[in-house]
Scaffold this motif. Structure first.
Motif, PDB file in Angstrom:
ATOM      1  N   MET A   1      17.949   3.651 -38.429  1.00 34.40           N
ATOM      2  CA  MET A   1      17.956   4.521 -39.581  1.00 34.40           C
ATOM      3  C   MET A   1      16.650   5.306 -39.626  1.00 34.40           C
ATOM      4  N   LYS A   2      16.774   6.580 -39.957  1.00 35.34           N
ATOM      5  CA  LYS A   2      15.625   7.470 -39.951  1.00 35.34           C
ATOM      6  C   LYS A   2      15.455   8.135 -41.315  1.00 35.34           C
ATOM      7  N   LEU A   3      14.206   8.449 -41.636  1.00 36.80           N
ATOM      8  CA  LEU A   3      13.922   9.254 -42.818  1.00 36.80           C
ATOM      9  C   LEU A   3      14.029  10.722 -42.440  1.00 36.80           C
ATOM     10  N   ILE A   4      14.092  11.589 -43.429  1.00 36.61           N
ATOM     11  CA  ILE A   4      14.316  13.009 -43.177  1.00 36.61           C
ATOM     12  C   ILE A   4      13.201  13.618 -42.326  1.00 36.61           C
ATOM     13  N   ASN A   5      11.949  13.165 -42.527  1.00 39.19           N
ATOM     14  CA  ASN A   5      10.863  13.736 -41.719  1.00 39.19           C
ATOM     15  C   ASN A   5      11.014  13.353 -40.247  1.00 39.19           C
ATOM     16  N   GLN A   6      11.561  12.158 -39.984  1.00 41.59           N
ATOM     17  CA  GLN A   6      11.808  11.759 -38.599  1.00 41.59           C
ATOM     18  C   GLN A   6      12.932  12.597 -37.986  1.00 41.59           C
ATOM     19  N   LEU A   7      13.965  12.872 -38.779  1.00 43.74           N
ATOM     20  CA  LEU A   7      15.051  13.740 -38.308  1.00 43.74           C
ATOM     21  C   LEU A   7      14.508  15.104 -37.940  1.00 43.74           C
ATOM     22  N   SER A   8      13.664  15.630 -38.802  1.00 45.34           N
ATOM     23  CA  SER A   8      13.097  16.953 -38.588  1.00 45.34           C
ATOM     24  C   SER A   8      12.295  17.002 -37.290  1.00 45.34           C
ATOM     25  N   LYS A   9      11.455  16.003 -37.083  1.00 46.31           N
ATOM     26  CA  LYS A   9      10.639  15.958 -35.855  1.00 46.31           C
ATOM     27  C   LYS A   9      11.513  15.836 -34.606  1.00 46.31           C
ATOM     28  N   GLU A  10      12.529  14.982 -34.693  1.00 40.41           N
ATOM     29  CA  GLU A  10      13.384  14.730 -33.530  1.00 40.41           C
ATOM     30  C   GLU A  10      14.245  15.936 -33.158  1.00 40.41           C
ATOM     31  N   THR A  11      14.708  16.676 -34.163  1.00 43.10           N
ATOM     32  CA  THR A  11      15.631  17.784 -33.896  1.00 43.10           C
ATOM     33  C   THR A  11      14.957  19.154 -33.917  1.00 43.10           C
ATOM     34  N   GLY A  12      13.754  19.226 -34.501  1.00 43.41           N
ATOM     35  CA  GLY A  12      13.085  20.523 -34.622  1.00 43.41           C
ATOM     36  C   GLY A  12      13.633  21.374 -35.758  1.00 43.41           C
ATOM     37  N   ILE A  13      14.453  20.773 -36.617  1.00 43.00           N
ATOM     38  CA  ILE A  13      15.035  21.495 -37.746  1.00 43.00           C
ATOM     39  C   ILE A  13      14.180  21.221 -38.983  1.00 43.00           C
ATOM     40  N   PRO A  14      13.781  22.272 -39.701  1.00 38.27           N
ATOM     41  CA  PRO A  14      12.949  22.064 -40.894  1.00 38.27           C
ATOM     42  C   PRO A  14      13.643  21.184 -41.931  1.00 38.27           C
ATOM     43  N   ILE A  15      12.847  20.435 -42.679  1.00 38.69           N
ATOM     44  CA  ILE A  15      13.362  19.521 -43.696  1.00 38.69           C
ATOM     45  C   ILE A  15      14.241  20.267 -44.701  1.00 38.69           C
ATOM     46  N   GLY A  16      13.807  21.440 -45.132  1.00 35.18           N
ATOM     47  CA  GLY A  16      14.594  22.219 -46.092  1.00 35.18           C
ATOM     48  C   GLY A  16      15.977  22.555 -45.566  1.00 35.18           C
ATOM     49  N   THR A  17      16.062  22.855 -44.288  1.00 35.41           N
ATOM     50  CA  THR A  17      17.347  23.173 -43.666  1.00 35.41           C
ATOM     51  C   THR A  17      18.229  21.930 -43.599  1.00 35.41           C
ATOM     52  N   ILE A  18      17.626  20.795 -43.268  1.00 35.02           N
ATOM     53  CA  ILE A  18      18.387  19.540 -43.225  1.00 35.02           C
ATOM     54  C   ILE A  18      18.946  19.232 -44.613  1.00 35.02           C
ATOM     55  N   ARG A  19      18.126  19.407 -45.634  1.00 33.49           N
ATOM     56  CA  ARG A  19      18.599  19.156 -47.000  1.00 33.49           C
ATOM     57  C   ARG A  19      19.738  20.111 -47.367  1.00 33.49           C
ATOM     58  N   PHE A  20      19.605  21.378 -46.955  1.00 34.35           N
ATOM     59  CA  PHE A  20      20.658  22.366 -47.223  1.00 34.35           C
ATOM     60  C   PHE A  20      21.965  21.947 -46.554  1.00 34.35           C
ATOM     61  N   TYR A  21      21.886  21.530 -45.304  1.00 36.66           N
ATOM     62  CA  TYR A  21      23.085  21.079 -44.592  1.00 36.66           C
ATOM     63  C   TYR A  21      23.707  19.881 -45.298  1.00 36.66           C
ATOM     64  N   GLU A  22      22.868  18.951 -45.761  1.00 34.41           N
ATOM     65  CA  GLU A  22      23.388  17.778 -46.447  1.00 34.41           C
ATOM     66  C   GLU A  22      24.073  18.178 -47.761  1.00 34.41           C
ATOM     67  N   LYS A  23      23.437  19.079 -48.520  1.00 31.85           N
ATOM     68  CA  LYS A  23      24.034  19.548 -49.771  1.00 31.85           C
ATOM     69  C   LYS A  23      25.327  20.313 -49.513  1.00 31.85           C
ATOM     70  N   SER A  24      25.427  20.926 -48.336  1.00 34.19           N
ATOM     71  CA  SER A  24      26.640  21.658 -47.959  1.00 34.19           C
ATOM     72  C   SER A  24      27.767  20.723 -47.530  1.00 34.19           C
ATOM     73  N   GLY A  25      27.470  19.448 -47.416  1.00 32.39           N
ATOM     74  CA  GLY A  25      28.499  18.469 -47.074  1.00 32.39           C
ATOM     75  C   GLY A  25      28.719  18.276 -45.588  1.00 32.39           C
ATOM     76  N   LEU A  26      27.762  18.709 -44.760  1.00 33.14           N
ATOM     77  CA  LEU A  26      27.939  18.567 -43.320  1.00 33.14           C
ATOM     78  C   LEU A  26      27.692  17.124 -42.855  1.00 33.14           C
ATOM     79  N   PHE A  27      26.927  16.376 -43.611  1.00 33.12           N
ATOM     80  CA  PHE A  27      26.665  14.961 -43.333  1.00 33.12           C
ATOM     81  C   PHE A  27      26.014  14.371 -44.577  1.00 33.12           C
ATOM     82  N   SER A  28      25.813  13.066 -44.562  1.00 30.84           N
ATOM     83  CA  SER A  28      25.125  12.450 -45.688  1.00 30.84           C
ATOM     84  C   SER A  28      24.301  11.268 -45.209  1.00 30.84           C
ATOM     85  N   GLY A  29      23.283  10.979 -45.966  1.00 28.42           N
ATOM     86  CA  GLY A  29      22.444   9.821 -45.702  1.00 28.42           C
ATOM     87  C   GLY A  29      22.802   8.735 -46.695  1.00 28.42           C
ATOM     88  N   GLU A  30      22.052   7.657 -46.638  1.00 28.93           N
ATOM     89  CA  GLU A  30      22.315   6.575 -47.583  1.00 28.93           C
ATOM     90  C   GLU A  30      21.006   5.945 -48.012  1.00 28.93           C
TER      91      GLU A  30
END
Length: 125
Positions: A1-30
């Motif tokens: 399990m990863k935190l959002i900052n780890q996701l961002s570092k691993e994928t190169g996608i900014p945290i704000g973009t990851i949050r936008f994708y999550e709010k758009s329903g593309l995936f979810s965390g827990e």
């Protein structure tokens, strides 16, 4: 399990973009139920795969709406090989139509440029 900052570092996608994708329903965390002192959201390895899929799909011209239609089914193996091919075929048709439109626009611009260069048409200054 990863935190959002780890996701961002691993994928190169900014945290704000990851949050936008999550709010758009593309995936979810827990949230971890045993932790009540923070609101940290954790993401599984499947989210890393989905983020990479989203990046690839966007790079080849898919819209987020189109991606949302297929991302869960694609990764949960609920979409057949033929259905995946149909999705890609539809995108290829859209790209071909866009290429035709752009060629027509290019032709009109070239005609306009030719007319200006050769003093043809109204306002031939």
């Amino acid at each position: 399990m990863k935190l959002i900052n780890q996701l961002s570092k691993e994928t190169g996608i900014p945290i704000g973009t990851i949050r936008f994708y999550e709010k758009s329903g593309l995936f979810s965390g827990e949230k971890k139920q045993e932790v009540t002192t923070n609101n940290y959201v954790y993401y599984g390895d499947d989210v890393v795969e989905k983020l990479r899929f989203i990046q690839m799909a966007k790079a080849v011209g898919f819209t987020l709406a189109e991606i949302k239609e297929v991302v869960d089914a694609w990764y949960q193996k609920k979409i057949s090989r033929n259905a995946k091919i149909e999705v890609l075929d539809r995108k290829l048709i859209q790209i071909d139509a866009k290429i035709s439109e752009l060629k027509a626009v290019k032709k009109q611009i070239a005609i306009c440029k030719f007319n200006i260069e050769n003093g043809v048409g109204p306002n031939n200054n």
